[in-house]
Design an enzyme around this catalytic site. Structure first.
Site, PDB file in Angstrom:
ATOM      1  N   CYS A 186      30.107  43.799 -23.505  1.00 37.34           N
ATOM      2  CA  CYS A 186      31.304  42.970 -23.417  1.00 37.34           C
ATOM      3  C   CYS A 186      32.108  43.371 -22.190  1.00 37.34           C
ATOM      4  CB  CYS A 186      32.194  43.209 -24.630  1.00 37.34           C
ATOM      5  SG  CYS A 186      31.517  42.606 -26.151  1.00 37.34           S
ATOM      6  N   GLU A 190      26.099  34.143 -16.372  1.00 43.00           N
ATOM      7  CA  GLU A 190      25.192  34.982 -17.148  1.00 43.00           C
ATOM      8  C   GLU A 190      25.117  34.547 -18.611  1.00 43.00           C
ATOM      9  OE1 GLU A 190      26.473  39.178 -15.234  1.00 43.00           O
ATOM     10  OE2 GLU A 190      27.800  37.453 -15.256  1.00 43.00           O
ATOM     11  N   GLY A 248      34.453  34.058 -18.560  1.00 43.90           N
ATOM     12  CA  GLY A 248      35.394  32.948 -18.677  1.00 43.90           C
ATOM     13  C   GLY A 248      36.224  32.935 -19.938  1.00 43.90           C
ATOM     14  N   SER A 262      41.446  37.784 -29.077  1.00 45.58           N
ATOM     15  CA  SER A 262      41.413  39.096 -28.425  1.00 45.58           C
ATOM     16  C   SER A 262      42.843  39.643 -28.445  1.00 45.58           C
ATOM     17  CB  SER A 262      40.912  38.952 -26.987  1.00 45.58           C
ATOM     18  OG  SER A 262      39.553  38.593 -26.999  1.00 45.58           O
TER      19      SER A 262
HETATM   20  N1  SAH Z   1      37.968  35.247 -22.337  1.00 43.43           N
HETATM   21  C1  SAH Z   1      37.660  35.432 -23.706  1.00 43.43           C
HETATM   22  C2  SAH Z   1      36.191  35.593 -23.994  1.00 43.43           C
HETATM   23  C3  SAH Z   1      35.373  36.419 -23.046  1.00 43.43           C
HETATM   24  S1  SAH Z   1      35.570  38.140 -23.142  1.00 43.43           S
HETATM   25  C4  SAH Z   1      38.472  36.587 -24.269  1.00 43.43           C
HETATM   26  O1  SAH Z   1      39.089  37.305 -23.511  1.00 43.43           O
HETATM   27  O2  SAH Z   1      38.498  36.715 -25.497  1.00 43.43           O
HETATM   28  C5  SAH Z   1      34.856  38.576 -24.717  1.00 43.43           C
HETATM   29  C6  SAH Z   1      35.430  39.857 -25.307  1.00 43.43           C
HETATM   30  O3  SAH Z   1      35.071  40.998 -24.502  1.00 43.43           O
HETATM   31  C7  SAH Z   1      36.958  39.844 -25.369  1.00 43.43           C
HETATM   32  O4  SAH Z   1      37.402  40.307 -26.613  1.00 43.43           O
HETATM   33  C8  SAH Z   1      37.326  40.793 -24.264  1.00 43.43           C
HETATM   34  O5  SAH Z   1      38.584  41.355 -24.452  1.00 43.43           O
HETATM   35  C9  SAH Z   1      36.218  41.833 -24.359  1.00 43.43           C
HETATM   36  N2  SAH Z   1      36.096  42.692 -23.168  1.00 43.43           N
HETATM   37  C10 SAH Z   1      36.408  42.397 -21.890  1.00 43.43           C
HETATM   38  N3  SAH Z   1      36.172  43.468 -21.091  1.00 43.43           N
HETATM   39  C11 SAH Z   1      35.680  44.447 -21.888  1.00 43.43           C
HETATM   40  C12 SAH Z   1      35.204  45.783 -21.651  1.00 43.43           C
HETATM   41  N4  SAH Z   1      35.182  46.298 -20.435  1.00 43.43           N
HETATM   42  N5  SAH Z   1      34.769  46.502 -22.694  1.00 43.43           N
HETATM   43  C13 SAH Z   1      34.748  45.971 -23.944  1.00 43.43           C
HETATM   44  N6  SAH Z   1      35.159  44.712 -24.231  1.00 43.43           N
HETATM   45  C14 SAH Z   1      35.629  43.958 -23.216  1.00 43.43           C
HETATM   46 FE1  SF4 Z   2      38.966  36.444 -18.659  1.00 48.17          FE
HETATM   47 FE2  SF4 Z   2      38.483  37.217 -21.204  1.00 48.17          FE
HETATM   48 FE3  SF4 Z   2      37.884  38.861 -19.101  1.00 48.17          FE
HETATM   49 FE4  SF4 Z   2      40.434  38.370 -19.747  1.00 48.17          FE
HETATM   50  S1  SF4 Z   2      38.898  39.424 -21.028  1.00 48.17           S
HETATM   51  S2  SF4 Z   2      39.567  38.345 -17.683  1.00 48.17           S
HETATM   52  S3  SF4 Z   2      40.359  36.234 -20.401  1.00 48.17           S
HETATM   53  S4  SF4 Z   2      36.957  36.864 -19.575  1.00 48.17           S
END
Ligand code: SAH
Ligand code: SF4
Length: 360
Positions: free
Chosen positions: A334, A93, A160, A215
């Site tokens: 996110c 996506e 990812g 993160s």
């Molecule tokens: N894998 C990387 C980048 C992709 S996720 C990472 O984890 O940083 C991008 C951001 O979205 C990260 O900060 C992640 O923690 C956040 N994220 C993941 N699931 C979420 C959710 N359900 N609600 C809000 N933010 C979320």
């Molecule tokens: Fe993967 Fe980032 Fe989601 Fe964790 S938050 S599962 S590292 S995409």
């Protein structure tokens, strides 16, 4: 297999084209890079080259579209999500968000993710495969094409963990930044990581110039482990050391920590105390992301809870930003990416498109 032209780092193009027998390889490198990355060429015809040159190139390289556009959805706030099928069948996506100065494209770096963070929808589907550099940059030019909007910023915050697909993400970012590529300023390229210490150290040592967001989500090791299983092998003290080293070596005045706020998990005073204690001495911006619903047993905070939390954070005396997740009601926020992927798998490979929402 012959390499795909789009997978090559632009600085390596002149040598590769000289090897292929092209005269004036430096000129050709510039021409082809501009046509691929800036004009969005995705076929040999789009490259507009003569037959002799094409024959020489075809003997050494592949070219052609790497992605198939399989769906799009536009939210009420004009955030748009596009679904792309990779050649091997997986669906990834892109999410295009409007901001004050332009349009930010949230990019995927992998199909799925293998790190299994407990609050993230992408983590639930597991890792299918890494994307190639060419697939990543094509997802940008193709989104520009289908949306009719130029992308001003890219953030690796889609499906990812970008630092697990280090080489492809660095090559793609380099081509996006390159003067003959998309020519996007380095300040407009952001890599977000869950916190992989060896890769953060490598990023630092190689003096990569893109923004790097961590993160963090908690400054308490136990909470990080509960949220992110990978935190067990990437413990907090060393992780923060790696970020300090990154800040020092890169000369950045500010670094950004992302903090997904989940009530009952990481928004209480013990967690604020831990931030104060563990992050002392670092110049940082805290980017609070109210958790978006993914149906996994957590609860999304109310606006009042988010405000109470950010007010309590004032004692840290750091800039605090609240991230607005565009299109979250429509599953584009996110951490919400991949919902469709699960549906695709369940339907034996066919996209289950809610009627009236997907338009292609
Ligand atoms: N894998 C990387 C980048 C992709 S996720 C990472 O984890 O940083 C991008 C951001 O979205 C990260 O900060 C992640 O923690 C956040 N994220 C993941 N699931 C979420 C959710 N359900 N609600 C809000 N933010 C979320
Ligand atoms: Fe993967 Fe980032 Fe989601 Fe964790 S938050 S599962 S590292 S995409």
């Amino acid at each position: 297999m012959r390499p795909h032209l789009r997978d090559l780092p632009i600085p390596q193009l002149p040598a590769a084209l000289a090897d292929a027998g092209l005269e004036r390889p430096a000129w050709w490198a510039q021409t082809l890079a501009v046509r691929m990355h800036r004009h969005g060429a995705t076929s040999w015809e789009d490259l507009e080259i003569g037959r002799r040159t094409r024959t020489l190139l075809e003997a050494r390289f592949r070219f052609g579209p790497l992605l198939e556009h399989v769906g799009e959805r536009v939210a009420e706030d004009k955030t748009r999500k596009d679904l792309w099928r990779l050649g091997s069948g997986e669906i990834i996506e892109t999410v295009l968000l409007r901001n004050k100065v332009g349009r930010t494209l949230c990019l995927s770096s992998q199909a799925g993710c293998g790190l299994g963070c407990t609050f993230c929808a992408t983590g639930r589907i597991g890792l299918m495969r890494n994307m190639t550099a060419g697939e990543i940059t094509e997802s940008i030019v193709r989104t520009q094409d289908v949306s009719g909007h130029r992308v001003s910023d890219i953030v690796f915050m889609g499906q990812g963990e970008p630092l697990q697909n280090y080489d492809a993400v660095m090559t793609a970012s380099g081509n996006v930044n390159h003067e003959h590529g998309m020519c996007l300023s380095r300040k407009r390229i952001t890599v977000s990581t869950v916190g992989l210490i060896p890769q953060i150290r490598r990023f630092t040592e190689e003096e990569r110039i893109w923004r790097l967001h961590l993160s963090l989500h908690s400054a308490i090791q136990e909470t990080r482990e509960q949220l992110m299983p990978i935190a067990k092998s990437n413990p907090l003290p060393e992780l923060l050391d790696a970020m300090r080293a990154f800040q020092q070596r890169s000369g950045r005045r500010w670094i950004t920590f992302q903090y997904v706020a989940i009530p009952g998990v990481n928004m209480d005073s013990a967690h604020i105390d831990a931030l104060e204690r563990e992050l002392a001495g670092i110049n940082y911006i805290l980017n609070v992301i109210p958790w978006n619903e993914t149906g996994v047993g957590y609860r999304a905070p109310t606006w009042a809870e988010v405000k109470r939390f950010t007010t309590a954070l004032r004692r840290l005396e750091c800039p605090v930003k609240i991230r607005y997740s565009g299109g979250k009601q429509e599953g584009m926020g996110c951490g919400q990416l991949s919902a469709e992927q699960v549906e695709v798998a369940a339907s034996g490979g066919h996209l289950l498109a809610p009627p009236g929402i997907f338009t292609s």
